[in-house]
Design an enzyme around this catalytic site. Structure first.
Site, PDB file in Angstrom:
ATOM      1  N   GLU A  44      -6.659  -7.605  -0.957  1.00  0.00           N
ATOM      2  CA  GLU A  44      -7.156  -7.565   0.417  1.00  0.00           C
ATOM      3  C   GLU A  44      -8.568  -7.000   0.468  1.00  0.00           C
ATOM      4  O   GLU A  44      -8.872  -6.020  -0.219  1.00  0.00           O
ATOM      5  CB  GLU A  44      -6.288  -6.660   1.305  1.00  0.00           C
ATOM      6  CG  GLU A  44      -4.880  -7.096   1.572  1.00  0.00           C
ATOM      7  CD  GLU A  44      -4.162  -6.087   2.469  1.00  0.00           C
ATOM      8  OE1 GLU A  44      -4.846  -5.354   3.220  1.00  0.00           O
ATOM      9  OE2 GLU A  44      -2.928  -6.021   2.403  1.00  0.00           O
ATOM     10  N   GLU A  95       0.819  -1.215   0.000  1.00  0.00           N
ATOM     11  CA  GLU A  95       0.000   0.000   0.000  1.00  0.00           C
ATOM     12  C   GLU A  95       0.857   1.272   0.000  1.00  0.00           C
ATOM     13  O   GLU A  95       0.850   2.078   0.931  1.00  0.00           O
ATOM     14  CB  GLU A  95      -0.961   0.003   1.199  1.00  0.00           C
ATOM     15  CG  GLU A  95      -1.969  -1.132   1.142  1.00  0.00           C
ATOM     16  CD  GLU A  95      -2.850  -1.211   2.377  1.00  0.00           C
ATOM     17  OE1 GLU A  95      -3.866  -1.914   2.331  1.00  0.00           O
ATOM     18  OE2 GLU A  95      -2.513  -0.562   3.407  1.00  0.00           O
TER      19      GLU A  95
END
Length: 696
Positions: free
Chosen positions: A332, A176
């Protein structure tokens, strides 16, 4: 470097990045057939005798991949330059022996304590001058040479060790990017920023011209005088702030590219990193999509939003669009509640399944969760997991196992694609610029308007792609521009050609205002779109907080009805456009509020105020007619979602009932989740999902 900063690169998508050999780099994770299923696995948090239990339960649940190593730098490299792969060898071999493919992370989002001790100068410094230290997640300064060297070293060591391992499906670089920190104001960033600006502008004269430094006497006479846009007495030059956002994104991307290229020297397995579409404002995904082999995304519901299925769809559509329509990887999401929102609402029974299938409906060929087994310690111990604290007797576990069975039944969906004839424009650079200080109204927000127009299209059961203003738009009958504050002359010309060639363009207020340097376009507000829209914006007329205006809409039959708007109005001078709706009151009373202009074979619409949802639907209904579109699902409830994925031989119609009442949908074929035939009408209970295979 990820891209040369000297010019704004036309965004494309997920073809292999610079240096890739397209003949040897796969376009999908290796060895994952059907719809891939799994999640983040952090076995280092558990004794090794738990690993065998984990793998057995993964097989019971139908898991086909596990993402490992994302946060394990200190275990892989316990001392600088000293590697220990023994534990990871055992883990990878265990997963391989049980038929579970490995998505191998580079752990570079969490440098070890020894790195901070050895390189304290590599810490991120905030805009207020505060150095950030160890103990959290997130990276150090992306401009620090020591960090770049260490990250590349560990990525290379992992690739040398596991690059040809038969279990390896995909490389997962970092985690991320841009979260939780994107901007760095350290000395390393300062020197790197000056280098970036030299490459972009060449000379100080060019920099001064593009930044408009004659304003407030900011002109630079030496490169050493150029600083970072740190906290100052008043507003910093917005052109500098915009370039610093570009630079910060570039530095993160350069870190990714350095790791990716180190891996590619030893492995032909494709490389990705997990995006956060619309959730991370610091990364320009059109640029990032060019650098990865497989586009992947993380998505978490906003628990405070009662209709968060709409924003889920929006994020999925952007991810698919960044992938140029190719299947993408949901790296995710959560089985139930997260742990980091103000109020972490648990998912209701069936919501895990419905959320996951919604991502698949919109192009995902892999479904992953964070994480496999719930953590007992640390900041994320209250985050839900595939195997929750309550264990295998829990509802969540039962739903995880049942969903694995669902995915086996949907294997043939893999590789099919979503098609759309409507595009919504999104440009992260424009959002960066619009979000800076001293704009006409703090209530004008690019993300808010984009979400509002997207929601209106979703309510009309219209499946959309996202597009950059520079993209080829010829395949779309309708293009909506909710927030194009920054619009280059070339991109405006592209939109104007689109209209002239027969397209229908709908433009919202505060668009076409500045160029790529945040300078107002010559000719005034909206000047580059004047030909397409047939008007000039003479003056902004934003509203006070809480004020609203009435807008009178003239129907084709001559009748009138009123719409409600707030936040913003414009004073317009028409140059060929027809008035569709007028202001009944407010600062622009009597003036045009919504216009339509015939240009070439197409039409340009302009909406000069913030209409409510009913008003947006009124505009879209008229624009659909211009575009020759008939939205499907007119008789469906607002919360029934229908999306079609087209394969080589079959269409796959996903019907997701997010509402509280059963829904009936006209479709014929075979329902894959139950194995039952459907002849004409399909009834989908509240909260349920159906997937119907039909011939083209």
């Amino acid at each position: 470097m990820a891209d040369h900063p000297a010019a704004r690169t036309t965004p494309s998508s997920a073809a292999p990045g610079p240096g890739a050999d397209a003949a040897t780099v796969s376009v999908w994770a290796q060895g994952l057939d059907g719809i891939a299923y799994g999640g983040d696995y952090n076995p280092e948090q558990w004794p090794e005798d738990v690993w065998a239990e984990d793998v057995a339960l993964m097989r019971e649940a139908g898991v086909t991949f596990a993402t490992v190593g994302v946060f394990s730098w200190v275990l892989v490299e316990p001392e600088e330059g000293v590697f220990d792969f023994a534990w990871l060898d055992r883990l990878v071999d265990l997963l391989h022996a049980n038929g579970i493919r490995v998505v191998l992370g580079t752990p570079t989002a969490v440098p070890p304590a020894w790195f901070y001790r050895s390189h304290p100068d590599a810490r991120v410094v905030t805009r207020d001058g505060v150095p950030l230290g160890f103990g959290s997640r997130g990276m150090v300064s992306p401009s620090a040479p020591a960090y770049r060297a260490a990250a590349t070293r560990v990525a290379r060591a992992l690739a040398e060790r596991y690059g040809t391992h038969p279990a390896l499906a995909l490389w997962h670089v970092h985690n991320e990017y841009g979260v939780p920190v994107a901007e760095d104001y350290s000395e390393h960033a300062l020197h790197a920023f000056r280098d970036w600006l030299r490459a972009r502008y060449g000379t100080l004269d060019e920099l001064n011209a593009r930044w408009g430094t004659t304003f407030w006497g900011q002109r630079y006479g030496d490169w050493e005088e150029v600083g970072l846009p740190a906290a100052a007495a008043s507003v910093i030059n917005p052109a500098e702030r915009l370039d610093f956002a570009r630079f910060s994104d570039h530095q993160l991307r350069a870190c990714f590219v350095a790791e990716r290229d180190a891996i590619r020297a030893h492995s032909d397995v494709p490389v990705t990193t997990n995006f956060m579409a619309f959730a991370c404002e610091s990364t320009d995904l059109w640029q990032w999509g060019r650098e990865v082999d497989v586009v992947s995304n993380d998505h978490y519901l906003d628990a405070a939003d009662p209709r968060n299925q709409v924003t889920l769809a929006q994020a999925a559509d952007l991810t698919r669009s960044v992938a140029q329509g190719r299947p993408w990887f949901l790296m995710e999401h959560s089985t139930s509640a997260v742990n980091w929102q103000p109020r972490n609402v648990a998912k209701q029974p069936g919501e895990l399944r419905r959320n996951s299938l919604q991502h698949i409906a919109r192009g995902a060929d892999a479904v992953g969760f964070f994480q496999w087994r719930a953590s007992r310690s640390g900041a994320e111990k209250f985050h839900s997991a595939m195997l929750p604290h309550a264990g295998t007797g829990s509802r969540v576990w039962r739903e995880v196992v049942e969903f694995g069975t669902d995915l086996e039944r949907l294997a043939e969906v893999r590789g099919s694609r979503v098609r759309s004839r409507v595009a919504v424009l999104w440009d992260q650079e424009s959002a960066w610029a619009q979000g800076l200080e001293w704009r006409p109204s703090v209530d004008v927000d690019a993300a808010e308007r984009t979400a509002a127009w997207y929601r209106a299209l979703w309510d009309d059961h219209v499946t959309v792609d996202f597009a950059h203003p520079s993209n080829d738009l010829a395949s779309y009958a309708l293009v909506v521009a909710p927030a194009s504050y920054l619009l280059t002359a070339d991109d405006a010309a592209n939109l104007t050609r689109y209209v002239a060639d027969g397209g229908t363009l709908v433009v919202s207020y505060f668009s076409g205002i500045v160029d790529e340097h945040d300078a107002v376009h010559a000719g005034g507000y909206g000047a580059p779109l004047r030909a397409a829209l047939g008007l000039t914006v003479e003056e902004f007329a934003p509203l006070r907080a809480g004020d609203a205006v009435r807008v009178t809409w003239a129907d084709d039959g001559g009748s009138h009805h009123e719409l409600v708007a707030d936040t913003w109005t414009d004073h317009l001078a028409l140059e060929g456009a027809d008035v569709v709706a007028s202001y009944a009151d407010g600062p622009a009373a009597g003036g045009p509020a919504v216009t339509r202009h015939a240009h070439g074979r197409g039409h340009g619409w302009y909406v000069s105020t913030r209409l409510d949802d009913d008003g947006l639907r009124a505009v879209l209904s008229a624009a659909y007619r211009d575009a020759g579109l008939t939205p499907g699902g007119a008789n469906l409830g607002r919360d029934v979602e229908v999306v079609v994925r087209a394969g080589a031989e079959h269409d796959f119609t996903f019907v997701l009932n997010h509402g509280t009442e059963p829904a009936s949908v006209p479709v014929t074929g075979d329902e894959l989740l139950t194995g039952t035939p459907v002849d004409g009408w399909l009834k989908v209970p509240a909260g349920e999902v159906a997937v119907v295979r039909s011939s083209h």
